[in-house]
Design an enzyme around this catalytic site. Structure first.
Site, PDB file in Angstrom:
ATOM      1  N   LYS A  38      23.183  37.877  35.847  1.00 38.42           N
ATOM      2  CA  LYS A  38      23.671  37.198  37.054  1.00 38.42           C
ATOM      3  C   LYS A  38      24.549  38.125  37.888  1.00 38.42           C
ATOM      4  O   LYS A  38      25.025  39.152  37.380  1.00 38.42           O
ATOM      5  CB  LYS A  38      24.430  35.942  36.643  1.00 38.42           C
ATOM      6  CG  LYS A  38      25.607  36.226  35.759  1.00 38.42           C
ATOM      7  CD  LYS A  38      25.986  34.983  34.955  1.00 38.42           C
ATOM      8  CE  LYS A  38      27.293  35.262  34.235  1.00 38.42           C
ATOM      9  NZ  LYS A  38      27.597  34.263  33.222  1.00 38.42           N
ATOM     10  N   ARG A 132      32.232  22.594  32.023  1.00 39.50           N
ATOM     11  CA  ARG A 132      31.814  23.323  33.210  1.00 39.50           C
ATOM     12  C   ARG A 132      30.409  22.829  33.539  1.00 39.50           C
ATOM     13  O   ARG A 132      30.257  21.875  34.266  1.00 39.50           O
ATOM     14  CB  ARG A 132      31.902  24.832  32.956  1.00 39.50           C
ATOM     15  CG  ARG A 132      31.785  25.643  34.225  1.00 39.50           C
ATOM     16  CD  ARG A 132      31.950  27.123  33.972  1.00 39.50           C
ATOM     17  NE  ARG A 132      30.888  27.669  33.134  1.00 39.50           N
ATOM     18  CZ  ARG A 132      30.727  28.970  32.907  1.00 39.50           C
ATOM     19  NH1 ARG A 132      31.561  29.856  33.440  1.00 39.50           N
ATOM     20  NH2 ARG A 132      29.738  29.400  32.151  1.00 39.50           N
ATOM     21  N   TYR A 248      49.942  52.107  55.227  1.00 40.11           N
ATOM     22  CA  TYR A 248      50.499  50.861  55.754  1.00 40.11           C
ATOM     23  C   TYR A 248      51.770  50.480  55.011  1.00 40.11           C
ATOM     24  O   TYR A 248      51.844  50.598  53.782  1.00 40.11           O
ATOM     25  CB  TYR A 248      49.493  49.726  55.586  1.00 40.11           C
ATOM     26  CG  TYR A 248      48.360  49.744  56.574  1.00 40.11           C
ATOM     27  CD1 TYR A 248      48.599  49.676  57.953  1.00 40.11           C
ATOM     28  CD2 TYR A 248      47.049  49.818  56.142  1.00 40.11           C
ATOM     29  CE1 TYR A 248      47.554  49.682  58.857  1.00 40.11           C
ATOM     30  CE2 TYR A 248      45.991  49.815  57.038  1.00 40.11           C
ATOM     31  CZ  TYR A 248      46.251  49.748  58.405  1.00 40.11           C
ATOM     32  OH  TYR A 248      45.208  49.753  59.288  1.00 40.11           O
ATOM     33  N   MET A 296      41.426  49.118  54.070  1.00 38.56           N
ATOM     34  CA  MET A 296      40.081  48.552  54.011  1.00 38.56           C
ATOM     35  C   MET A 296      39.032  49.579  53.582  1.00 38.56           C
ATOM     36  O   MET A 296      38.187  49.301  52.733  1.00 38.56           O
ATOM     37  CB  MET A 296      39.700  47.958  55.378  1.00 38.56           C
ATOM     38  CG  MET A 296      38.351  47.267  55.358  1.00 38.56           C
ATOM     39  SD  MET A 296      37.877  46.669  56.989  1.00 38.56           S
ATOM     40  CE  MET A 296      39.096  45.404  57.266  1.00 38.56           C
TER      41      MET A 296
HETATM   42  C1  LIG Z   1      27.789  34.734  32.002  1.00 35.91           C
HETATM   43  C2  LIG Z   1      27.270  34.016  30.841  1.00 35.91           C
HETATM   44  C3  LIG Z   1      27.035  34.695  29.650  1.00 35.91           C
HETATM   45  C4  LIG Z   1      27.469  36.125  29.421  1.00 35.91           C
HETATM   46  O1  LIG Z   1      28.863  36.138  29.198  1.00 35.91           O
HETATM   47  P1  LIG Z   1      29.687  37.460  28.901  1.00 35.91           P
HETATM   48  O2  LIG Z   1      31.064  36.976  28.667  1.00 35.91           O
HETATM   49  O3  LIG Z   1      29.589  38.299  30.140  1.00 35.91           O
HETATM   50  O4  LIG Z   1      29.067  38.119  27.734  1.00 35.91           O
HETATM   51  C5  LIG Z   1      26.433  33.990  28.616  1.00 35.91           C
HETATM   52  N1  LIG Z   1      26.104  32.684  28.764  1.00 35.91           N
HETATM   53  C6  LIG Z   1      26.346  31.999  29.900  1.00 35.91           C
HETATM   54  C7  LIG Z   1      25.966  30.568  29.974  1.00 35.91           C
HETATM   55  C8  LIG Z   1      26.936  32.628  30.962  1.00 35.91           C
HETATM   56  O5  LIG Z   1      27.193  31.943  32.081  1.00 35.91           O
END
Ligand SMILES: *Cc1c(COP(=O)(O)O)cnc(C)c1O
Length: 348
Positions: A38, A132, A248, A296
């Site tokens: 992701k 969650r 700055y 920036m």
């Molecule tokens: C992001 C995520 C992971 C990976 O987690 P890490 O802490 O980066 O190893 C695994 N399972 C789910 C559901 C996630 O959202």
């Protein structure tokens, strides 16, 4: 199009990535070891990460959204892709067309998937204490999943990076789910969860941060290698006389005549202002501490001890994730996912 070289480079080590995956796979024992891709592979580039890990034997990949899934098409041969956020109403076209599975997260999503028919396989997330995403345990055990063709039943640990009772409680709950909800595979552990030991690995693990060089728990510290090495080019080197200030807010004054290297890097690139006071870079092994505020697009480093550095030279940012995280207050995740699009990703 003219090829314009970027003054920012993120050097990425495929050897380190693959070595990290192999270590996590070994720690996963008999369980398959997947990869969370992701947020564009935690900012490194999901497509390249997938290519390197698929070549190494990784078969199970996870993205957050269908847009992320679409960006990975066409997939390498023999891999499976799951979409962690499941299917909202507006995702159904993508979910029908793309070779990826949703991870269904609520009774509503399960219903939507059933109505779409076709008996396609899906993954399911059950919430065992994080509140969650995921069906509640009582929903999962109360018939909401009856008859569904579940490829992988997931849950997610809330506190795997800490030593606390919640891990064992979530484990007990997940074992009860495994005994009562049929699925082809069961999966609980992220990177930190893998480090909790064999009880947590089940059939499939889902590491993310540790693949990319993050240290999820001390147990991993000597096994996980740094993958991402950011570098920035020097725009100019100037002499700042003793007592004059830099940047700055005039927050830093030269204690003596200094040579200051101004680099092509700033908070717009994800190099945030909280690095002021502790950030730094190196050039040919010499340390260049960050001075003044981060702008920036510009950051100043004290090059007084790096005699030869000049315009056009590349500084290596200090970016050891646990160390920089400790000093900056940013998480290791933020340090990677924040690196902006002006960094040219270069795999080697
Ligand atoms: C992001 C995520 C992971 C990976 O987690 P890490 O802490 O980066 O190893 C695994 N399972 C789910 C559901 C996630 O959202």
């Amino acid at each position: 199009m003219i090829a314009v070289p970027s003054p920012l480079r993120l050097r990425l080590s495929s050897d380190a990535l693959v070595a990290n995956w192999r270590w996590l796979a070994a720690q996963s024992g008999a369980a398959a070891c997947g990869a969370a891709l992701k947020a564009d592979g935690y900012g490194l580039g999901a497509r390249e990460v997938m290519r390197h890990l698929a070549a190494a034997g990784c078969r199970d990949f996870f993205v957050a959204t269908w847009a992320e899934a679409a960006a990975l098409m066409p997939l390498p041969a023999n891999v499976s892709l799951s979409v962690l956020h499941g299917v909202g109403e507006s995702d159904m076209v993508a979910a029908r067309l793309l070779p990826a599975r949703p991870v269904l997260n609520s009774v509503e999503q399960v219903q939507r998937w059933r109505e779409a028919g076709e008996g396609q396989r899906c993954d399911v997330m059950v919430d065992t204490g994080m509140n969650r995403l995921g069906l509640r345990v009582e929903e999962a055990l109360g018939g909401a999943l009856d008859g569904l063709a579940i490829e992988t039943l997931h849950s997610h640990l809330a506190s795997a990076d800490e030593d606390c009772d919640q891990n064992a409680r979530q484990l007990v709950t997940f074992c009860a789910l495994r005994d009562r909800v049929p699925a082809r595979r069961y999966s609980l552990a992220n990177s930190a969860g893998i480090c909790l030991g064999a009880d947590y690995t089940f059939d499939l693990t889902r590491p993310g941060i540790a693949l990319y060089g993050g240290i999820p728990r001390v147990e991993a510290a000597e096994h996980i290698r740094q993958v991402a090495f950011p570098g920035a080019r020097v725009l100019q080197v100037r002499t700042v006389p003793a007592g004059e200030t830099v940047g700055y807010g005039a927050s830093w004054a030269a204690p003596h005549d200094c040579r200051i290297a101004v680099a092509n890097l700033g908070y717009a690139d994800g190099y945030l202002r909280c690095h002021a006071g502790s950030g730094g870079a190196t050039w040919q092994g010499q340390a260049l501490p960050l001075v003044g505020r981060v702008s920036m697009d510009l950051t100043a480093f004290d090059a007084s001890d790096a005699a030869g550095v000049g315009e056009g030279d590349w500084l290596s940012l200090s970016y050891d994730l646990p160390e920089v995280s400790g000093r900056s207050g940013l998480s290791q995740y933020e340090l990677l996912t924040g690196l902006g699009s002006r960094f040219e990703r270069v795999w080697g």
